[in-house]
Design a protein around this motif. Structure first.
Motif, PDB file in Angstrom:
ATOM      1  N   THR A  10       0.857  -1.196   0.000  1.00 31.90           N
ATOM      2  CA  THR A  10       0.000   0.000   0.000  1.00 31.90           C
ATOM      3  C   THR A  10       0.889   1.240   0.000  1.00 31.90           C
ATOM      4  O   THR A  10       2.038   1.201   0.424  1.00 31.90           O
ATOM      5  CB  THR A  10      -0.908   0.011   1.242  1.00 31.90           C
ATOM      6  OG1 THR A  10      -0.074  -0.146   2.402  1.00 31.90           O
ATOM      7  CG2 THR A  10      -1.932  -1.113   1.194  1.00 31.90           C
ATOM      8  N   PRO A  11       0.363   2.382  -0.481  1.00 33.94           N
ATOM      9  CA  PRO A  11       1.203   3.580  -0.603  1.00 33.94           C
ATOM     10  C   PRO A  11       1.646   4.157   0.741  1.00 33.94           C
ATOM     11  O   PRO A  11       0.858   4.248   1.671  1.00 33.94           O
ATOM     12  CB  PRO A  11       0.284   4.592  -1.302  1.00 33.94           C
ATOM     13  CG  PRO A  11      -0.832   3.811  -1.882  1.00 33.94           C
ATOM     14  CD  PRO A  11      -0.983   2.587  -1.036  1.00 33.94           C
ATOM     15  N   GLY A  12       2.939   4.520   0.811  1.00 30.76           N
ATOM     16  CA  GLY A  12       3.459   5.163   2.016  1.00 30.76           C
ATOM     17  C   GLY A  12       4.426   6.293   1.688  1.00 30.76           C
ATOM     18  O   GLY A  12       4.823   7.060   2.544  1.00 30.76           O
ATOM     19  N   ILE A  13       4.809   6.361   0.386  1.00 31.22           N
ATOM     20  CA  ILE A  13       5.763   7.393  -0.048  1.00 31.22           C
ATOM     21  C   ILE A  13       5.156   8.097  -1.256  1.00 31.22           C
ATOM     22  O   ILE A  13       4.619   7.437  -2.151  1.00 31.22           O
ATOM     23  CB  ILE A  13       7.098   6.744  -0.503  1.00 31.22           C
ATOM     24  CG1 ILE A  13       7.745   5.950   0.634  1.00 31.22           C
ATOM     25  CG2 ILE A  13       8.059   7.786  -1.059  1.00 31.22           C
ATOM     26  CD1 ILE A  13       8.901   5.064   0.180  1.00 31.22           C
ATOM     27  N   LEU A  14       5.226   9.407  -1.263  1.00 30.05           N
ATOM     28  CA  LEU A  14       4.904  10.107  -2.504  1.00 30.05           C
ATOM     29  C   LEU A  14       6.225  10.631  -3.043  1.00 30.05           C
ATOM     30  O   LEU A  14       6.961  11.317  -2.323  1.00 30.05           O
ATOM     31  CB  LEU A  14       3.931  11.266  -2.281  1.00 30.05           C
ATOM     32  CG  LEU A  14       3.592  12.014  -3.588  1.00 30.05           C
ATOM     33  CD1 LEU A  14       2.103  12.360  -3.632  1.00 30.05           C
ATOM     34  CD2 LEU A  14       4.417  13.280  -3.765  1.00 30.05           C
ATOM     35  N   HIS A  15       6.542  10.247  -4.271  1.00 27.35           N
ATOM     36  CA  HIS A  15       7.798  10.711  -4.861  1.00 27.35           C
ATOM     37  C   HIS A  15       7.526  11.690  -5.996  1.00 27.35           C
ATOM     38  O   HIS A  15       6.771  11.391  -6.925  1.00 27.35           O
ATOM     39  CB  HIS A  15       8.644   9.546  -5.394  1.00 27.35           C
ATOM     40  CG  HIS A  15       9.942  10.045  -5.938  1.00 27.35           C
ATOM     41  ND1 HIS A  15      10.990  10.393  -5.120  1.00 27.35           N
ATOM     42  CD2 HIS A  15      10.328  10.340  -7.201  1.00 27.35           C
ATOM     43  CE1 HIS A  15      11.981  10.865  -5.860  1.00 27.35           C
ATOM     44  NE2 HIS A  15      11.602  10.846  -7.130  1.00 27.35           N
ATOM     45  N   LEU A  16       8.193  12.838  -5.949  1.00 27.24           N
ATOM     46  CA  LEU A  16       8.064  13.829  -7.025  1.00 27.24           C
ATOM     47  C   LEU A  16       9.240  13.680  -7.987  1.00 27.24           C
ATOM     48  O   LEU A  16      10.395  13.795  -7.565  1.00 27.24           O
ATOM     49  CB  LEU A  16       8.099  15.239  -6.443  1.00 27.24           C
ATOM     50  CG  LEU A  16       6.864  15.751  -5.709  1.00 27.24           C
ATOM     51  CD1 LEU A  16       7.154  17.128  -5.103  1.00 27.24           C
ATOM     52  CD2 LEU A  16       5.674  15.849  -6.666  1.00 27.24           C
ATOM     53  N   GLY A  17       8.954  13.443  -9.268  1.00 24.20           N
ATOM     54  CA  GLY A  17      10.028  13.374 -10.269  1.00 24.20           C
ATOM     55  C   GLY A  17      10.452  11.945 -10.557  1.00 24.20           C
ATOM     56  O   GLY A  17      11.533  11.499 -10.153  1.00 24.20           O
ATOM     57  N   VAL A  18       9.576  11.215 -11.281  1.00 28.46           N
ATOM     58  CA  VAL A  18       9.845   9.788 -11.528  1.00 28.46           C
ATOM     59  C   VAL A  18      10.739   9.622 -12.757  1.00 28.46           C
ATOM     60  O   VAL A  18      10.325   9.074 -13.778  1.00 28.46           O
ATOM     61  CB  VAL A  18       8.521   9.019 -11.708  1.00 28.46           C
ATOM     62  CG1 VAL A  18       8.771   7.517 -11.698  1.00 28.46           C
ATOM     63  CG2 VAL A  18       7.552   9.381 -10.606  1.00 28.46           C
ATOM     64  N   GLY A  19      11.950  10.147 -12.662  1.00 25.97           N
ATOM     65  CA  GLY A  19      12.900  10.009 -13.769  1.00 25.97           C
ATOM     66  C   GLY A  19      13.686   8.715 -13.630  1.00 25.97           C
ATOM     67  O   GLY A  19      13.424   7.884 -12.745  1.00 25.97           O
ATOM     68  N   ALA A  20      14.670   8.557 -14.522  1.00 23.91           N
ATOM     69  CA  ALA A  20      15.472   7.341 -14.520  1.00 23.91           C
ATOM     70  C   ALA A  20      16.210   7.173 -13.193  1.00 23.91           C
ATOM     71  O   ALA A  20      16.309   6.072 -12.656  1.00 23.91           O
ATOM     72  CB  ALA A  20      16.465   7.373 -15.676  1.00 23.91           C
ATOM     73  N   PHE A  21      16.716   8.271 -12.645  1.00 23.81           N
ATOM     74  CA  PHE A  21      17.511   8.157 -11.423  1.00 23.81           C
ATOM     75  C   PHE A  21      16.687   7.577 -10.276  1.00 23.81           C
ATOM     76  O   PHE A  21      17.107   6.639  -9.594  1.00 23.81           O
ATOM     77  CB  PHE A  21      18.111   9.513 -11.015  1.00 23.81           C
ATOM     78  CG  PHE A  21      18.966   9.384  -9.792  1.00 23.81           C
ATOM     79  CD1 PHE A  21      20.242   8.853  -9.879  1.00 23.81           C
ATOM     80  CD2 PHE A  21      18.474   9.725  -8.537  1.00 23.81           C
ATOM     81  CE1 PHE A  21      21.019   8.670  -8.743  1.00 23.81           C
ATOM     82  CE2 PHE A  21      19.241   9.534  -7.398  1.00 23.81           C
ATOM     83  CZ  PHE A  21      20.520   9.021  -7.504  1.00 23.81           C
ATOM     84  N   HIS A  22      15.514   8.116 -10.060  1.00 25.71           N
ATOM     85  CA  HIS A  22      14.667   7.613  -8.959  1.00 25.71           C
ATOM     86  C   HIS A  22      14.375   6.127  -9.130  1.00 25.71           C
ATOM     87  O   HIS A  22      14.439   5.343  -8.181  1.00 25.71           O
ATOM     88  CB  HIS A  22      13.359   8.400  -8.914  1.00 25.71           C
ATOM     89  CG  HIS A  22      12.318   7.732  -8.073  1.00 25.71           C
ATOM     90  ND1 HIS A  22      12.400   7.701  -6.700  1.00 25.71           N
ATOM     91  CD2 HIS A  22      11.202   7.021  -8.401  1.00 25.71           C
ATOM     92  CE1 HIS A  22      11.372   7.009  -6.218  1.00 25.71           C
ATOM     93  NE2 HIS A  22      10.644   6.586  -7.223  1.00 25.71           N
TER      94      HIS A  22
END
Ligand code: CS2
Length: 512
Positions: free
Chosen positions: A36-48
């Motif tokens: 289930t979701p627990g992290i919101l990540h901004l910027g789903v580029g290759a590095f992430h």
């Protein structure tokens, strides 16, 4: 991503294709259907996708918990045609020379693209992303939004109040377009609903990344709601981090090669090196994924690790990339394969940068430099010199200018750093030594090209104009006669002949 057509029989990656992946592709060692979701990540580029998401998969395997990642892109690319249609499954491929290791990553559970490819807002997506961010199940908001995402003035780290996105967000705080605006809105919604605040974890190569985000968010809040600003100053926890793994932009050839090797078409594929490192400030009181069990380090003070990484790994990259572009070298490893460039890289770092590095707990700096050189020589990584040169105005302070300042202060050699900076100036002028136009992708491109045009081909005037851009260079270097004269000589030289020859003569002059 535009993708070369993979072989006709390749099945598209998604839950139903997982069983068809070859046995040597490692799959998540936990039950993804329970995630289930627990992290919101901004910027789903290759590095992430190749760094934090992999650490999170490791953490989930070590200690399963509610730590799925909801990835949000406030800007292009639109993730729906790539990750979206694969139910957010993708593989990461690690390459070193001939070795390849593939792994399916399961941590990403949802992706939201706020704008489409055309840059237009997608109906409801922003509200959806903010609803996720304000949900108390989200314990961390993490970011890889590139340097310019912080909307700060590179030379000072302060929020650029003249930035059009910031002006927009001051006028319309409920529908933010900037990263600080989005974070502020999410935090405001959490507080208004009486919910605990998540950890804010910046994972960009920005000096004091967490503190820079904090100051951008607080400064924006001060313009909108001073009481909110004061509350966030007391209650919000922004962590500084150091992140490291070389992850070039995925190329169509990579996707085609993966399909060839596995029979599966993965339009979310990312390719990186085996090396990875993550150091986080140990200051958040709430729960976080077991990233420490995955090898991430939690420390009191991230600064020495950050300075080491930015000045050595990123420092070599940024010292060489523009010089590489000027000699028509496409990939970093190809530049490092030429003795003249790798000697230059090693010499500059060892003589000019290393003497001024802080002590870093547990790290042997000379071994670290050696390992860095070998990472950058890895021919399996197709890291474009042009990609690293992109947004150089946002990168050179921490990578080249701060080391230069340290050397100037100590009165120690700094000619290699000056040559790298001259390379940036020549590149940012938009023309190479043969008079060919160069593609300059940088928020300051208009400005630097205008400086070049106004210089009328005179190197001293070009240097004067570039150093006069205070937002990049501050005010000290423009007043340093030695720096100005040396840069003018180097820029003039780079205008006459390929950078390779200038570097070769620089090295010869040093050993003489
Ligand atoms: C690169 C970095 O493009 C760039 O700015 O210098 O992405 C670099 O490869 C990473 O920071 C390595 O950890």
């Amino acid at each position: 991503m535009s993708v070369q057509e993979p072989r006709a029989s390749a099945q598209r990656l998604g839950p139903s294709a997982v069983d068809r992946l070859p046995a040597n592709v490692r799959c998540p060692g936990y039950d993804r259907s329970r995630l289930t979701p627990g992290i919101l990540h901004l910027g789903v580029g290759a590095f992430h996708r190749c760094h934090q998401a992999e650490y999170t998969d490791d953490a989930l395997e070590a200690a399963f918990g509610p730590w799925g990642i909801v990835g949000v892109n406030l800007r292009a690319p639109d993730l729906s045609p790539t990750l979206g249609t694969q139910q957010n499954l993708y593989c990461r491929e690690l390459r070193r020379h001939g070795d390849v290791e593939r792994r399916l990553i399961g941590a990403l559970v949802e992706t939201i693209s706020v704008t489409g490819e055309d840059g237009d807002l997608q109906g409801g997506a922003l509200a959806g992303a903010l609803a996720v961010a304000s949900n108390p199940s989200i314990g961390a908001i993490t970011l890889t939004v590139t340097e310019k995402g912080y909307c700060h003035i590179p030379a000072t780290g302060e929020l650029d109040l003249g930035h059009p996105d910031i002006s927009h967000d001051i006028a319309h705080p409920e529908t933010p377009v900037s990263v600080p605006g989005f974070v502020l809105r999410a935090l405001a919604m959490r507080l208004a609903a009486g919910r605990p605040l998540p950890a804010l974890i910046s994972c960009d190569n920005v000096p004091d990344n967490g503190s820079t985000l904090r100051s951008s968010v607080l400064c924006l809040a001060a313009k909108i709601d001073p009481a909110l600003r004061d509350r966030l100053e007391r209650e919000a926890c922004f962590l500084n981090t150091m992140v490291d793994r070389i992850v070039p932009a995925t190329r169509p050839e990579d996707v085609a090669g993966f399909a060839e090797a596995t029979g599966i078409e993965d339009r979310g594929l990312v390719v990186g090196e085996p090396f990875r490192m993550w150091v986080l400030e140990d200051r958040f009181n709430g729960p976080l994924p077991a990233w420490d069990r995955a090898g991430a380090m939690f420390v009191k003070d991230v600064a020495p690790y950050e300075i080491l990484k930015m000045r050595v790994v990123n420092g070599i990259q940024s010292n060489l990339c523009q010089l590489g572009v000027l000699s028509g070298i496409d990939f970093m490893a190809d530049a490092m394969a030429e003795g003249v460039f790798s000697d230059f890289a090693l010499r500059t770092i060892s003589r000019e940068v290393v003497p001024h590095l802080p002590a870093v707990p547990g790290i042997d700096v000379s071994a670290y430099v050696g390992e860095t050189i070998s990472r950058l020589k890895n021919p399996a990584l197709k890291h474009r010199t042009l990609q690293i040169s992109t947004d150089g105005s946002q990168k050179i302070r921490q990578r080249l200018l701060e080391p230069l300042r340290a050397a100037l202060k100590a009165g120690t050699p700094c000619g290699g750093l000056l040559l790298g900076i001259a390379g940036w100036m020549k590149y940012a002028s938009g023309v190479d030594s043969a008079g060919r136009a160069l593609e300059v992708l940088d928020p300051f491109a208009e400005r630097t090209k205008a400086v070049a045009a106004a210089s009328g081909g005179d190197a001293a005037r070009l240097v004067e104009g570039m150093l006069g851009i205070e937002a990049i260079f501050g005010t000290d270097l423009a007043q340093n006669g030695f720096v100005k004269d040396r840069l003018a000589d180097l820029v003039a030289d780079l205008g006459r002949r390929p950078s390779r020859e200038v570097v070769r003569d620089f090295l010869a002059s040093q050993t003489a």
